[in-house]
Design a protein around this motif. Structure first.
Motif, PDB file in Angstrom:
ATOM      1  N   ASP B 100      67.456  62.095   9.723  1.00  0.00           N
ATOM      2  CA  ASP B 100      66.040  61.957  10.099  1.00  0.00           C
ATOM      3  C   ASP B 100      65.864  60.923  11.203  1.00  0.00           C
ATOM      4  N   TRP B 103      67.111  62.476  14.512  1.00  0.00           N
ATOM      5  CA  TRP B 103      66.100  63.445  14.982  1.00  0.00           C
ATOM      6  C   TRP B 103      64.945  62.713  15.657  1.00  0.00           C
ATOM      7  N   ASN B 104      64.447  61.683  14.959  1.00  0.00           N
ATOM      8  CA  ASN B 104      63.303  60.950  15.488  1.00  0.00           C
ATOM      9  C   ASN B 104      63.630  60.336  16.844  1.00  0.00           C
ATOM     10  N   VAL B 107      64.074  63.022  19.702  1.00  0.00           N
ATOM     11  CA  VAL B 107      62.784  63.511  20.192  1.00  0.00           C
ATOM     12  C   VAL B 107      62.055  62.410  20.944  1.00  0.00           C
ATOM     13  N   VAL B 425      47.041  66.600  16.533  1.00  0.00           N
ATOM     14  CA  VAL B 425      48.277  65.983  16.057  1.00  0.00           C
ATOM     15  C   VAL B 425      47.992  64.620  15.423  1.00  0.00           C
ATOM     16  N   THR B 481      60.427  62.125  10.247  1.00  0.00           N
ATOM     17  CA  THR B 481      60.276  63.559  10.464  1.00  0.00           C
ATOM     18  C   THR B 481      58.907  63.878  11.056  1.00  0.00           C
ATOM     19  N   LEU B 482      57.877  63.338  10.432  1.00  0.00           N
ATOM     20  CA  LEU B 482      56.521  63.696  10.836  1.00  0.00           C
ATOM     21  C   LEU B 482      56.189  63.137  12.228  1.00  0.00           C
ATOM     22  N   LEU B 485      57.855  65.218  14.846  1.00  0.00           N
ATOM     23  CA  LEU B 485      57.085  66.434  15.128  1.00  0.00           C
ATOM     24  C   LEU B 485      55.879  66.123  16.004  1.00  0.00           C
ATOM     25  N   LEU B 488      56.936  65.674  19.537  1.00  0.00           N
ATOM     26  CA  LEU B 488      57.374  66.927  20.140  1.00  0.00           C
ATOM     27  C   LEU B 488      56.168  67.780  20.554  1.00  0.00           C
ATOM     28  N   ILE B 489      55.232  67.947  19.614  1.00  0.00           N
ATOM     29  CA  ILE B 489      54.048  68.767  19.905  1.00  0.00           C
ATOM     30  C   ILE B 489      53.199  68.076  20.972  1.00  0.00           C
TER      31      ILE B 489
END
Lengths: 213, 555
Positions: B100, B103-104, B107, B425, B481-482, B485, B488-489
């Motif tokens: 996690d 990933w963070n 991104v 978001v 994680t959140l 996201l 990214l969005i």
């Protein structure tokens, strides 16, 4: 204006296109990694080490206050606060870096402006500093009771330095006049008259104290 | 007090003088960089090496695919570097990142956000910093500039079949002709002033009183320079630009603020030149500068006044600030870093006064247009300008147009989606964190400040800023994680919409201005765009701001 016929996009054709572009992207990225991730920092490192070796290696000072680039000879970095607790030293600001002045855990308290724990800590520090310096709690300046942003703030305000002069002079058997002069020598004013705030580097000041006897 | 005011104005004056001096020639230089049909010899060799065609004019969709493909490769490579850190040379013995966390971070740096859940000196080895994070500091900035230039081409071109340029050429030129030379010079200036630049590990030394401290090594200056210039903001060390080895003195502090403002404030000039009407650039610059000036003024006022229980107990709002900078230079940095989507900090934002923290939060929520991130600020502001001509068009009942391009249903749909993406978001993410136990666990300060911490985190991620109210514990799988996201969005959906808009505009034939056309270079229009920015963000965020910073300021 030319109109070219474009096939209607489908999910499959979109994914295929993305795959193709990702491969090109990967090639470009790897080339950039060599240029920007290796060549650029190594070139800057090479020049920095050749032209500004002292700064590039962390602005280290040995116990006599002389510049050094060898950590084994160093007593500290001129740019990083270290703990000074004895009465014969000027003390730095409170630190929230790890257990205090831990250069591997830089950072502030991050406590909000109305956080009761922070208000409590400030009140305690004020009482402690006032007792140590033998002054009225109201005379203790803000930087003496607040944790810095980095936890490694190497400086204190001239006001906090002035507050500590009597104690340091008494502990070292010096005249407060001599110590005050030393503080004045180590006080740096605002850059270009308007940038930042006047400050006193604690490590440099303490190392210079030894020269007074 | 009077002297404080003069000193405050003096530092802003020096900064503005420097920006005013370079903005026109630098903006013109950038216009030439992106408009020139010629490649340098080195660039041609480069394109052959990586096997891309830099001369093919791409339709907006192809441009987008190239951008997304490049970004996908970036996320994957960075994820791999993070996960495998312990097996790589130059790791300083640090372990690989958790899934996690990797990933963070992947991104975060690809999206130009530079949100950091980790502490640099404790989690990232020199190789990850140099070959992973610093590379993205360059290329993610160049991606933002490329998108802005593509949109400007959409306005400047007439009746093409939606061709907006070549992504690979724009990316490469942004890096090698703009970012790299400036970063190299700035890095050496920073070293000269005391920023570390070595490949040494952190080494234990014995302090004067006999304790242990670590002398710090690392390629810091080379990363610091691009961190500011590319409005990235990811600190080499946890304390970021508050760290004395990242930002050693008041002069480097001013240099760093200059670096993070110089591209965003110069791009309007580039825009004006590329659309053939410098006055349009002045108007965009006017809105950006106006919003920035208000943010600087309010933040400085708040920090100097020092409302709140802790500043009152201490005598000044010095918690989380550095002595060498003091209050005014910290406020100037805070407003500039949140206005530009940089997210570097020279003071801890969680400890700013309640109104000061509220202003910098609001500045981020504006959508990073004051003056915004490199590229992202310009395209964000041009989107707002379209909203402004649309609103004005509704008032007089004419089809709105901007720079000779009609703003029809297709265009305004894209613009509306753009304006809605980030608030969706931010609000959905904050709401989830405020109700789910995993979200609530991270909150440090109870009450309204706790809500501010969560809102700040999602505002920072959604707007790709990267600064934090760092009291919030975010190194958990939930937040990693959140927020990943959200970043990214918040980055790629707006970019896709902007490129689609650029394609539509490039395909349109320009219509000559008529007597009924709203002039978009006058002060009236500057005021209108500024008002649109404030109203849009105001209407969207007033409820949640009321429960956070506003309640806190009033209590």
């Amino acid at each position: 204006m030319t109109t070219t016929s474009v096939p209607a996009p489908t999910v499959a054709s979109g994914l295929a296109a993305l795959w193709r572009h990702s491969l090109a992207g990967l090639r470009v990225l790897l080339a950039f990694t060599v240029l920007l991730g290796l060549a650029y920092p190594l070139a800057v490192t090479g020049i920095a080490q050749a032209v500004f070796p002292w700064q590039a290696n962390g602005s280290l000072l040995d116990a006599a206050g002389e510049r050094t680039t060898t950590p084994a000879d160093a007593a500290g970095s001129a740019r990083l606060a270290q703990a000074f607790t004895g009465p014969e030293w000027f003390h730095p600001r409170p630190s929230a870096a790890g257990d205090g002045y831990d250069s591997l855990t830089s950072g502030g308290s991050n406590l909000g402006p109305n956080n009761p724990d922070l208000v409590g800590a400030i009140t305690e520090r004020r009482a402690a500093v006032a007792a140590a310096e033998g002054v009225d709690p109201a005379a203790v300046p803000a930087d003496a009771v607040t944790a810095s942003a980095s936890g490694l703030d190497p400086d204190i305000s001239p006001a906090y330095a002035a507050l500590q002069v009597e104690r340091v002079a008494a502990a070292r058997g010096l005249t407060s006049h001599d110590v005050r002069e030393l503080v004045a020598e180590h006080t740096v004013g605002r850059t270009l008259g308007v940038l930042g705030e006047p400050h006193v580097n604690v490590l440099r000041l303490n190392l210079a104290l030894q020269g007074l006897g | 007090m009077t002297s404080t005011v003069w000193i405050t104005l003096g530092q802003v004056g020096l900064l503005l003088a420097a920006l005013a001096l370079v903005h026109a020639p630098f903006g013109a230089y950038m216009a030439r960089v992106y408009a020139s049909p010629r490649h340098t010899r080195a660039e041609r060799a480069w394109y052959r090496l990586v096997r891309v065609d830099p001369d093919a004019e791409q339709r907006w969709s192809t441009y987008l695919f190239s951008l997304l493909g490049f970004s996908l490769a970036s996320v994957l490579l960075l994820y791999g570097l993070g996960r495998l850190q312990e097996h790589l040379p130059g790791s300083l013995g640090l372990p690989g990142l958790d899934p996690d966390g990797a990933w963070n971070t992947a991104v975060s740096f690809t999206t130009n956000t530079n949100w950091q859940w980790y502490s640099g000196e404790a989690a990232a080895g020199h190789l990850l910093q140099m070959a992973g994070l610093a590379v993205q500091n360059f290329v993610s900035a160049a991606v933002g500039m490329a998108v802005a230039i593509a949109l400007v081409r959409g306005f400047a071109r007439s009746g093409t079949d939606a061709r907006v340029g070549n992504f690979w050429a724009d990316l490469t030129r942004g890096v090698v002709r703009i970012l790299l030379p400036i970063a190299a010079v700035a890095a050496l200036v920073l070293v000269a002033n005391g920023v570390v630049q070595s490949l040494d590990p952190h080494t234990a030394i014995t302090t004067v009183e006999g304790g242990t401290q670590h002398a710090l090594g690392g390629p810091v200056a080379s990363q610091e320079a691009i961190k500011e210039l590319g409005t990235n903001g990811g600190g080499f060390f946890n304390a970021n630009s508050a760290h004395p080895l990242e930002n050693p003195n008041p002069l480097t502090n001013l240099l760093e603020i200059f670096l993070l403002l110089v591209i965003p404030f110069s791009l309007p000039r580039t825009f004006g030149l590329m659309v053939g009407d410098r006055r349009q650039g002045w108007a965009v610059l006017g809105v950006m500068a106006g919003l920035w000036a208000v943010a600087v003024g309010l933040t400085t006022w708040a920090e100097l006044a020092g409302p709140g229980a802790a500043p009152a107990a201490a005598g000044a709002a010095m918690e989380g600030k550095e002595t060498r900078f003091g209050l005014a230079a910290s406020a100037l940095f805070a407003a500039s870093t949140t206005g530009t989507s940089t997210g570097a900090v020279n003071a801890m934002h969680d400890s700013l006064t309640a109104p000061g923290g509220g202003v910098v939060l609001f500045t981020m929520l504006l959508g990073e247009v004051a003056p915004g991130g490199v590229g992202a600020g310009l395209y964000g502001m041009l989107v707002l300008a379209i909203v402004a001509v649309f609103v004005a068009g509704l008032m007089v009942g004419r089809t709105p147009e901007y720079l000779g391009k009609k703003i029809g249903r297709g265009e305004i749909t894209l613009v509306a989606l753009y304006v809605l993406t980030t608030p969706a978001v931010v609000l959905v993410g904050s709401a989830l964190a405020a109700v789910l136990p995993a979200g609530l666990d991270g909150i440090q300060d109870a009450g309204p400040h706790g809500l501010s911490e969560v809102l700040y985190a999602f505002a920072s991620a959604g707007n790709n800023n990267g600064s934090a109210f760092a009291g919030l514990t975010v190194s958990t799988p939930f937040y990693n994680t959140l927020l990943g996201l959200a970043m990214l969005i918040g980055r790629f959906v707006p970019i896709a919409l902007v490129l689609a808009l650029a394609g539509r505009l490039a395909a349109q034939r320009a219509v000559p201005a008529s007597a009924g056309t709203l002039p978009t270079h006058r002060p009236l229009f500057v005021g209108l765009v500024g008002a649109v920015a404030l109203v849009v963000v105001g209407l969207t965020f007033v409820p949640v701001l009321s429960l956070g910073p506003v309640v806190e300021s009033l209590s």
